[in-house]
Design a protein around this motif. Sequence first.
Motif, PDB file in Angstrom:
ATOM      1  N   SER A 160       0.835  -1.191   0.000  1.00  0.00           N
ATOM      2  CA  SER A 160       0.000   0.000   0.000  1.00  0.00           C
ATOM      3  C   SER A 160       0.875   1.249   0.000  1.00  0.00           C
ATOM      4  N   HIS A 161       0.273   2.360  -0.414  1.00  0.00           N
ATOM      5  CA  HIS A 161       1.023   3.607  -0.411  1.00  0.00           C
ATOM      6  C   HIS A 161       1.409   4.002   1.014  1.00  0.00           C
ATOM      7  N   GLN A 162       0.611   3.584   1.995  1.00  0.00           N
ATOM      8  CA  GLN A 162       0.939   3.876   3.386  1.00  0.00           C
ATOM      9  C   GLN A 162       2.302   3.300   3.759  1.00  0.00           C
ATOM     10  N   VAL A 163       2.580   2.076   3.287  1.00  0.00           N
ATOM     11  CA  VAL A 163       3.864   1.455   3.575  1.00  0.00           C
ATOM     12  C   VAL A 163       4.994   2.279   2.957  1.00  0.00           C
ATOM     13  N   ALA A 164       4.805   2.697   1.719  1.00  0.00           N
ATOM     14  CA  ALA A 164       5.833   3.499   1.051  1.00  0.00           C
ATOM     15  C   ALA A 164       6.071   4.810   1.794  1.00  0.00           C
ATOM     16  N   GLU A 165       4.995   5.484   2.177  1.00  0.00           N
ATOM     17  CA  GLU A 165       5.138   6.764   2.871  1.00  0.00           C
ATOM     18  C   GLU A 165       5.861   6.604   4.209  1.00  0.00           C
ATOM     19  N   ARG A 166       5.483   5.562   4.961  1.00  0.00           N
ATOM     20  CA  ARG A 166       6.103   5.354   6.259  1.00  0.00           C
ATOM     21  C   ARG A 166       7.590   5.026   6.095  1.00  0.00           C
ATOM     22  N   ALA A 167       7.901   4.201   5.108  1.00  0.00           N
ATOM     23  CA  ALA A 167       9.303   3.866   4.868  1.00  0.00           C
ATOM     24  C   ALA A 167      10.112   5.112   4.527  1.00  0.00           C
ATOM     25  N   VAL A 168       9.560   5.961   3.679  1.00  0.00           N
ATOM     26  CA  VAL A 168      10.249   7.196   3.305  1.00  0.00           C
ATOM     27  C   VAL A 168      10.393   8.114   4.512  1.00  0.00           C
ATOM     28  N   SER A 177       9.897  -2.774  -9.487  1.00  0.00           N
ATOM     29  CA  SER A 177      10.269  -3.860 -10.408  1.00  0.00           C
ATOM     30  C   SER A 177       9.393  -3.817 -11.652  1.00  0.00           C
ATOM     31  N   GLY A 178       9.502  -4.860 -12.469  1.00  0.00           N
ATOM     32  CA  GLY A 178       8.688  -4.962 -13.675  1.00  0.00           C
ATOM     33  C   GLY A 178       7.193  -4.992 -13.410  1.00  0.00           C
ATOM     34  N   ILE A 179       6.792  -5.280 -12.176  1.00  0.00           N
ATOM     35  CA  ILE A 179       5.368  -5.239 -11.841  1.00  0.00           C
ATOM     36  C   ILE A 179       4.764  -3.886 -12.199  1.00  0.00           C
ATOM     37  N   ALA A 180       5.550  -2.822 -12.070  1.00  0.00           N
ATOM     38  CA  ALA A 180       5.049  -1.474 -12.345  1.00  0.00           C
ATOM     39  C   ALA A 180       4.599  -1.304 -13.784  1.00  0.00           C
ATOM     40  N   THR A 181       5.056  -2.170 -14.702  1.00  0.00           N
ATOM     41  CA  THR A 181       4.659  -2.067 -16.114  1.00  0.00           C
ATOM     42  C   THR A 181       3.376  -2.824 -16.417  1.00  0.00           C
ATOM     43  N   PHE A 182       2.904  -3.626 -15.468  1.00  0.00           N
ATOM     44  CA  PHE A 182       1.737  -4.469 -15.731  1.00  0.00           C
ATOM     45  C   PHE A 182       0.471  -3.609 -15.812  1.00  0.00           C
ATOM     46  N   LYS A 183      -0.448  -4.029 -16.654  1.00  0.00           N
ATOM     47  CA  LYS A 183      -1.654  -3.240 -16.913  1.00  0.00           C
ATOM     48  C   LYS A 183      -2.440  -2.950 -15.638  1.00  0.00           C
ATOM     49  N   LYS A 184      -2.517  -3.922 -14.742  1.00  0.00           N
ATOM     50  CA  LYS A 184      -3.354  -3.765 -13.550  1.00  0.00           C
ATOM     51  C   LYS A 184      -2.604  -3.141 -12.365  1.00  0.00           C
ATOM     52  N   ALA A 185      -1.417  -2.620 -12.612  1.00  0.00           N
ATOM     53  CA  ALA A 185      -0.586  -2.101 -11.519  1.00  0.00           C
ATOM     54  C   ALA A 185      -0.698  -0.586 -11.364  1.00  0.00           C
ATOM     55  N   GLU A 186      -1.855  -0.031 -11.632  1.00  0.00           N
ATOM     56  CA  GLU A 186      -2.019   1.416 -11.558  1.00  0.00           C
ATOM     57  C   GLU A 186      -1.749   1.947 -10.158  1.00  0.00           C
ATOM     58  N   GLU A 187      -2.143   1.196  -9.131  1.00  0.00           N
ATOM     59  CA  GLU A 187      -1.900   1.656  -7.762  1.00  0.00           C
ATOM     60  C   GLU A 187      -0.403   1.776  -7.474  1.00  0.00           C
ATOM     61  N   ILE A 188       0.368   0.844  -7.991  1.00  0.00           N
ATOM     62  CA  ILE A 188       1.823   0.891  -7.794  1.00  0.00           C
ATOM     63  C   ILE A 188       2.413   2.080  -8.538  1.00  0.00           C
ATOM     64  N   ARG A 189       1.969   2.285  -9.766  1.00  0.00           N
ATOM     65  CA  ARG A 189       2.451   3.453 -10.519  1.00  0.00           C
ATOM     66  C   ARG A 189       2.039   4.750  -9.820  1.00  0.00           C
ATOM     67  N   GLY A 190       0.849   4.737  -9.214  1.00  0.00           N
ATOM     68  CA  GLY A 190       0.397   5.912  -8.469  1.00  0.00           C
ATOM     69  C   GLY A 190       1.321   6.225  -7.303  1.00  0.00           C
ATOM     70  N   SER A 191       1.782   5.194  -6.617  1.00  0.00           N
ATOM     71  CA  SER A 191       2.736   5.410  -5.530  1.00  0.00           C
ATOM     72  C   SER A 191       4.025   6.030  -6.060  1.00  0.00           C
ATOM     73  N   ALA A 192       4.488   5.552  -7.206  1.00  0.00           N
ATOM     74  CA  ALA A 192       5.703   6.119  -7.795  1.00  0.00           C
ATOM     75  C   ALA A 192       5.523   7.604  -8.108  1.00  0.00           C
ATOM     76  N   ARG A 193       4.340   7.967  -8.583  1.00  0.00           N
ATOM     77  CA  ARG A 193       4.087   9.374  -8.903  1.00  0.00           C
ATOM     78  C   ARG A 193       4.073  10.248  -7.647  1.00  0.00           C
ATOM     79  N   MET A 194       3.614   9.702  -6.528  1.00  0.00           N
ATOM     80  CA  MET A 194       3.440  10.491  -5.313  1.00  0.00           C
ATOM     81  C   MET A 194       4.679  10.555  -4.434  1.00  0.00           C
ATOM     82  N   LEU A 195       5.623   9.652  -4.652  1.00  0.00           N
ATOM     83  CA  LEU A 195       6.821   9.619  -3.809  1.00  0.00           C
ATOM     84  C   LEU A 195       7.878  10.598  -4.309  1.00  0.00           C
ATOM     85  N   PRO A 196       8.750  11.071  -3.421  1.00  0.00           N
ATOM     86  CA  PRO A 196       9.835  11.954  -3.874  1.00  0.00           C
ATOM     87  C   PRO A 196      10.764  11.220  -4.839  1.00  0.00           C
ATOM     88  N   LEU A 197      11.152  11.893  -5.895  1.00  0.00           N
ATOM     89  CA  LEU A 197      12.032  11.275  -6.886  1.00  0.00           C
ATOM     90  C   LEU A 197      13.341  10.829  -6.267  1.00  0.00           C
TER      91      LEU A 197
END
Length: 261
Positions: A160-168, A177-197
Motif C-alpha cells: 500500500s502507499h501507506q507502507v511506502a510513505e512510512r518507509a520514506v 520492479s517490472g510489476i510497475a509495467t503491468f496493466k493492472k498495476a495502476e496503484e503501484i504506478r500511483g505510488s511512484a508518482r506520489m513519492l519523492p524522486l
Amino acid sequence: MFLVDSHCHLDFPDFAAELDDVIARSRDAGVQMMLTICTHLSKFEQVRAVAEAYPEVYCTVGIHPHEAANEPEVDAETLMRLAEHPKVVGFGETGLDFYYEHSPRAEQERSFRAHIAAARTAQLPIIIHTRNADDDTLRILDDEMEKGAFPGLIHCFSSSHQVAERAVEHGMYISFSGIATFKKAEEIRGSARMLPLDRLLVETDAPYLAPIPHRGKRNEPAFTRHTAACLAKELGLSEQAFAEATSRNFFTLFKKVPSPF
C-alpha cells in the motif's frame, strides 16, 4: 544511459549457462551496475563469487524470509563480518512473507530483526521483502527505528502507499520492479508518482517478474530499461533524467559502491 539494477539474483541456476552474455546484454542496454542479492546464507559464497567476477556487480549477504527456518540461525555479528568484504554492500534480502509462509512468522521476524541490527551497526542498507505483511512490517520498522536509525529499502514494491510513505518517513527508499509495467498495476504506478524522486530505485528481481514487453519470460538485468521507461513516462521525465536520478539514489544509499557521478 546509466541505469542500475538494484536487485537481481545472478547466482541462480537460470543464468548459469550464459552469465557472461547476460552481463554483456545489460551493458548494451545501459544497465551499468547490478546488485545481486543473497537469499541463503549457505549459498553466500556463490553470490559473492559472481560479484567478484564482474566489476559492475556487487552483492549482499542475508536470508530470505522463505528460508528463515531452513537456514542456520544468523546473528548481526555474523552478517557484519561477512559484509566486511569490499563487494558486499548491504544485508538481505530479509523481511516478512505471509503469502506463502514457507517459514513460521516468528522465525521470519527473528531473522528480520537480526538483519536490522546488522544494518544499524554497520550503517549498510537492509533490503526488505514484504508480502501480505504490511502491518507487521511497519510495526517492526517503527519499533526498530526507535532503537536507532538504519538505512534500507523496500524492494519490488507492491504494498500500500501507506507502507511506502512510512518507509520514506524513516529515511528509506522504494524500489520498483517490472510489476510497475503491468496493466493492472495502476496503484503501484500511483505510488511512484506520489513519492519523492530522490527516494526511487528500479530493479528487475531477475529471473522473476519480467516487465512488459517480456512478461512471462525469464527476466534479466537488461530489462531494467523497460521498467525505467515506464516510470519515467509516469513521472513526466525523460528516460535519461529518470535513469540519472535513480542511479544517483542508488549510490547515495549504497555508499560502499564507488559512484561515477
